[in-house]
Structure formats: structure tokens, C-alpha cells
Enzyme design. Sequence first.
Site, PDB file in Angstrom:
ATOM      1  N   GLY A 161       0.817  -1.220   0.000  1.00 59.42           N
ATOM      2  CA  GLY A 161       0.000   0.000   0.000  1.00 59.42           C
ATOM      3  C   GLY A 161       0.843   1.258   0.000  1.00 59.42           C
TER       4      GLY A 161
ATOM      5  N   SER B 116       1.665   3.449  -2.626  1.00 62.12           N
ATOM      6  CA  SER B 116       1.563   4.479  -3.678  1.00 62.12           C
ATOM      7  C   SER B 116       1.197   5.837  -3.086  1.00 62.12           C
ATOM      8  CB  SER B 116       0.534   4.074  -4.738  1.00 62.12           C
ATOM      9  OG  SER B 116      -0.753   4.018  -4.167  1.00 62.12           O
TER      10      SER B 116
ATOM     11  N   ASN C  69       1.936  -2.314   5.433  1.00 57.37           N
ATOM     12  CA  ASN C  69       1.341  -0.993   5.663  1.00 57.37           C
ATOM     13  C   ASN C  69      -0.080  -0.890   5.115  1.00 57.37           C
ATOM     14  OD1 ASN C  69       1.395   2.141   5.820  1.00 57.37           O
ATOM     15  ND2 ASN C  69       1.047   1.697   3.651  1.00 57.37           N
TER      16      ASN C  69
ATOM     17  N   SER D  41      -2.167   0.581  15.076  1.00 54.40           N
ATOM     18  CA  SER D  41      -2.732   1.920  15.240  1.00 54.40           C
ATOM     19  C   SER D  41      -2.897   2.151  16.739  1.00 54.40           C
ATOM     20  CB  SER D  41      -4.107   1.964  14.565  1.00 54.40           C
ATOM     21  OG  SER D  41      -4.838   3.097  14.994  1.00 54.40           O
TER      22      SER D  41
ATOM     23  N   TYR E  95     -12.328  -2.090  12.606  1.00 54.24           N
ATOM     24  CA  TYR E  95     -10.958  -1.576  12.436  1.00 54.24           C
ATOM     25  C   TYR E  95     -10.124  -1.854  13.684  1.00 54.24           C
ATOM     26  CZ  TYR E  95      -7.178   1.764  11.401  1.00 54.24           C
ATOM     27  OH  TYR E  95      -5.959   2.344  11.160  1.00 54.24           O
TER      28      TYR E  95
ATOM     29  N   THR F  83      -9.129  -5.501  13.974  1.00 58.93           N
ATOM     30  CA  THR F  83      -8.028  -5.927  13.085  1.00 58.93           C
ATOM     31  C   THR F  83      -6.697  -5.398  13.611  1.00 58.93           C
ATOM     32  OG1 THR F  83      -8.203  -3.979  11.608  1.00 58.93           O
ATOM     33  CG2 THR F  83      -9.508  -5.922  11.018  1.00 58.93           C
TER      34      THR F  83
ATOM     35  N   ILE G  29      -2.505  10.529  11.667  1.00 59.94           N
ATOM     36  CA  ILE G  29      -1.541  10.953  10.658  1.00 59.94           C
ATOM     37  C   ILE G  29      -2.317  11.567   9.491  1.00 59.94           C
ATOM     38  CG2 ILE G  29       0.411  10.233   9.220  1.00 59.94           C
ATOM     39  CD1 ILE G  29       0.800   9.664  12.269  1.00 59.94           C
TER      40      ILE G  29
HETATM   41  P1  NAD Z   1      -4.071   5.604   3.015  1.00 60.74           P
HETATM   42  O1  NAD Z   1      -5.499   5.270   2.825  1.00 60.74           O
HETATM   43  O2  NAD Z   1      -3.530   6.859   2.465  1.00 60.74           O
HETATM   44  O3  NAD Z   1      -3.142   4.410   2.489  1.00 60.74           O
HETATM   45  C1  NAD Z   1      -3.502   3.065   2.577  1.00 60.74           C
HETATM   46  C2  NAD Z   1      -2.880   2.360   1.401  1.00 60.74           C
HETATM   47  O4  NAD Z   1      -3.259   0.974   1.421  1.00 60.74           O
HETATM   48  C3  NAD Z   1      -3.380   2.938   0.062  1.00 60.74           C
HETATM   49  O5  NAD Z   1      -2.293   3.092  -0.810  1.00 60.74           O
HETATM   50  C4  NAD Z   1      -4.342   1.880  -0.435  1.00 60.74           C
HETATM   51  O6  NAD Z   1      -4.475   1.836  -1.835  1.00 60.74           O
HETATM   52  C5  NAD Z   1      -3.665   0.624   0.112  1.00 60.74           C
HETATM   53  N1  NAD Z   1      -4.570  -0.531   0.137  1.00 60.74           N
HETATM   54  C6  NAD Z   1      -5.840  -0.572   0.612  1.00 60.74           C
HETATM   55  N2  NAD Z   1      -6.343  -1.797   0.407  1.00 60.74           N
HETATM   56  C7  NAD Z   1      -5.374  -2.534  -0.196  1.00 60.74           C
HETATM   57  C8  NAD Z   1      -5.293  -3.871  -0.649  1.00 60.74           C
HETATM   58  N3  NAD Z   1      -6.339  -4.704  -0.552  1.00 60.74           N
HETATM   59  N4  NAD Z   1      -4.139  -4.290  -1.215  1.00 60.74           N
HETATM   60  C9  NAD Z   1      -3.079  -3.446  -1.353  1.00 60.74           C
HETATM   61  N5  NAD Z   1      -3.104  -2.181  -0.936  1.00 60.74           N
HETATM   62  C10 NAD Z   1      -4.240  -1.725  -0.372  1.00 60.74           C
HETATM   63  O7  NAD Z   1      -3.836   5.519   4.579  1.00 60.74           O
HETATM   64  P2  NAD Z   1      -2.548   5.726   5.496  1.00 60.74           P
HETATM   65  O8  NAD Z   1      -2.930   6.702   6.518  1.00 60.74           O
HETATM   66  O9  NAD Z   1      -1.330   5.952   4.687  1.00 60.74           O
HETATM   67  O10 NAD Z   1      -2.504   4.295   6.210  1.00 60.74           O
HETATM   68  C11 NAD Z   1      -1.425   3.383   6.127  1.00 60.74           C
HETATM   69  C12 NAD Z   1      -1.526   2.399   7.270  1.00 60.74           C
HETATM   70  O11 NAD Z   1      -1.417   3.113   8.509  1.00 60.74           O
HETATM   71  C13 NAD Z   1      -2.850   1.652   7.341  1.00 60.74           C
HETATM   72  O12 NAD Z   1      -2.602   0.314   7.727  1.00 60.74           O
HETATM   73  C14 NAD Z   1      -3.609   2.373   8.424  1.00 60.74           C
HETATM   74  O13 NAD Z   1      -4.567   1.557   9.042  1.00 60.74           O
HETATM   75  C15 NAD Z   1      -2.483   2.745   9.346  1.00 60.74           C
HETATM   76  N6  NAD Z   1      -2.811   3.881  10.232  1.00 60.74           N
HETATM   77  C16 NAD Z   1      -3.109   5.116   9.736  1.00 60.74           C
HETATM   78  C17 NAD Z   1      -3.418   6.138  10.613  1.00 60.74           C
HETATM   79  C18 NAD Z   1      -3.758   7.530  10.152  1.00 60.74           C
HETATM   80  O14 NAD Z   1      -4.177   8.342  10.984  1.00 60.74           O
HETATM   81  N7  NAD Z   1      -3.596   7.881   8.887  1.00 60.74           N
HETATM   82  C19 NAD Z   1      -3.423   5.905  11.997  1.00 60.74           C
HETATM   83  C20 NAD Z   1      -3.117   4.647  12.461  1.00 60.74           C
HETATM   84  C21 NAD Z   1      -2.799   3.630  11.572  1.00 60.74           C
END
Ligand code: NAD
Length: 244
Positions: free
Chosen positions: A9, A11, A87, A139, A152, A155, A185
Site C-alpha cells: 500500500g 503508492s 502498511n 494503530s 478496524y 483488526t 496521521i
Molecule cells: P491511506 O489510505 O492513504 O493508504 C492506505 C494504502 O493501502 C493505500 O495506498 C491503499 O491503496 C492501500 N490498500 C488498501 N487496500 C489494499 C489492498 N487490498 N491491497 C493493497 N493495498 C491496499 O492511509 P494511510 O494513513 O497511509 O494508512 C497506512 C496504514 O497506517 C494503514 O494500515 C492504516 O490503518 C495505518 N494507520 C493510519 C493512521 C492515520 O491516521 N492515517 C493511523 C493509524 C494507523
Amino acid sequence: MKKVALITGSSRGIGRAEARKLAEDGYAVCINYIERKDKAEELVAELTEKGYEAMCFRADVSKSEEVNAMVKAVEEKLGHVTLLVNNAGIAKQCLFQDMTEEYWQHMFGVNLNGAFNTIQAVLPNMLHEHAGCIINTSSIWGMHGGSCEVAYCSTKHAIIGLTRALAQELAPTHIRVNCVAPGVINTDMVQVLGEETLEMLAEETPVGRLGKPEDIAAVVSFLASDAAEFITGQVITSDGGFMK
Ligand code: NAD
């Protein structure tokens, strides 16, 4: 041994910052994406221009056959994966009583089974080499409860269990398994909360701002480094002091 990182994930968001940082750290990187091929290719071009080795591959992490094809392609192009960063993730809010089985399964399919699939795919070579590093993404909601976030949260709690148990099992083989637990974030994922709520969350964060993807990339970079060679089975929170 050549350092090769697969970041799922990646990109956009946190994964994108992790891929950039790990390339700077000397890893050949594979940027995994599911929908934004253009963004993944743009990142590969950016890294290649800087002299780093990078490729991208489309795979849905919830589908083991797609993950296996991706790992095979990485091995052929870059070499054996020495660092796996799980990720990829999805987040959605809904009341528990409104939750369908499909919603629940989808959330677990990506956030938990995705990590199962990738670890299963890279582990044989890590075991063979008696070396490797796996970093999962939980998280702060993997340690606390959140209303309308039951699936969520479940998981992300499970990811911590996976990390701790697998770290115990793999420690004798010198494969380390750790986990990063981000706070809020500022990425696409949280935009659904709206500007006002995000401003409020920033104010509620003791350091006075939301997290940046680079904050999490820095933790991943450290956990992957030799400086962390005695660290396994740990969950490192990076949340600006949000959770007391
Ligand atoms: P985001 O939505 O920008 O990025 C998530 C990425 O995962 C995207 O590129 C998406 O295309 C990819 N993805 C989703 N489903 C997929 C699949 N089936 N196969 C392959 N790729 C897939 O979110 P983010 O904030 O960059 O989150 C990244 C990680 O951090 C996640 O696991 C999220 O749960 C965790 N997280 C984020 C936050 C936050 O506040 N942003 C907080 C805690 C944890």
C-alpha cells in the site's frame, strides 16, 4: 546481503513516505499498489532518477495468489525480500449493529489476512537466510477502543497479537517482527473526518499538530536498522502524545 524492501500500500500516504525513506536507507524497494498505478509509477520514476533501485507491482494483499505473484516478481527483479513492511490498510466507520458480515470480512481480509498472506510469501527465504525483518502496522486504535470502529480496532488489535506471537516463534532464526502504531496521521485515510475534526484532533495532540507520514517512516527506518537488532515483538507508538 542485498537489502530489498517490500512495502504494501505504498503508492500514497504513510507507505509512500516509508518507500522513500527506505530507498534513502539503501534498500531496493517494491512499491505495492492496488488502484493508483500512476502514483506508484511516479514514485518509481522519482526514486530511479535519484539513483535508487525501485519497482512497483499491483496486488490486492487480501488475495494470496496476487501476493505470491508479487513476491515472485520482486525476487526476480530485485532479489529476496529482506524487509517486509505491512502498511496496506483500510479504515471505515459504522455502528456495530449496522455492520454487515461482508464489511467485517473485508476489513479483516485487507488489514489482517493481508499481513498473513505477505508474511507467508516472504518467510521461506527469510528462514533459509536466517535473517529478515517484518514490520506490521497497527494503530493507537489497536490498543484502545474507538466508537464506530469495532472492525478496524479488532483488526489492529489482532495485528499486535500476530506481531508478538510471531516474534517469539521467529526470534531463534534471527527474523525480527515489530509493529508501528501511528496516532492521527494526516493522510487520505483521515480526510473523511473533515477539516474541523482534524483541527480539533491537532489541538488535542500534546505536541500541537497531526502526524506526518514521515513521522512513521522514521520509526520504520529505525526498526529496520541494525541499531534495532535487539528489538523484536514490540509495538512502537508515534502519536505526539495523543494517548496518555
Ligand atoms: P491511506 O489510505 O492513504 O493508504 C492506505 C494504502 O493501502 C493505500 O495506498 C491503499 O491503496 C492501500 N490498500 C488498501 N487496500 C489494499 C489492498 N487490498 N491491497 C493493497 N493495498 C491496499 O492511509 P494511510 O494513513 O497511509 O494508512 C497506512 C496504514 O497506517 C494503514 O494500515 C492504516 O490503518 C495505518 N494507520 C493510519 C493512521 C492515520 O491516521 N492515517 C493511523 C493509524 C494507523
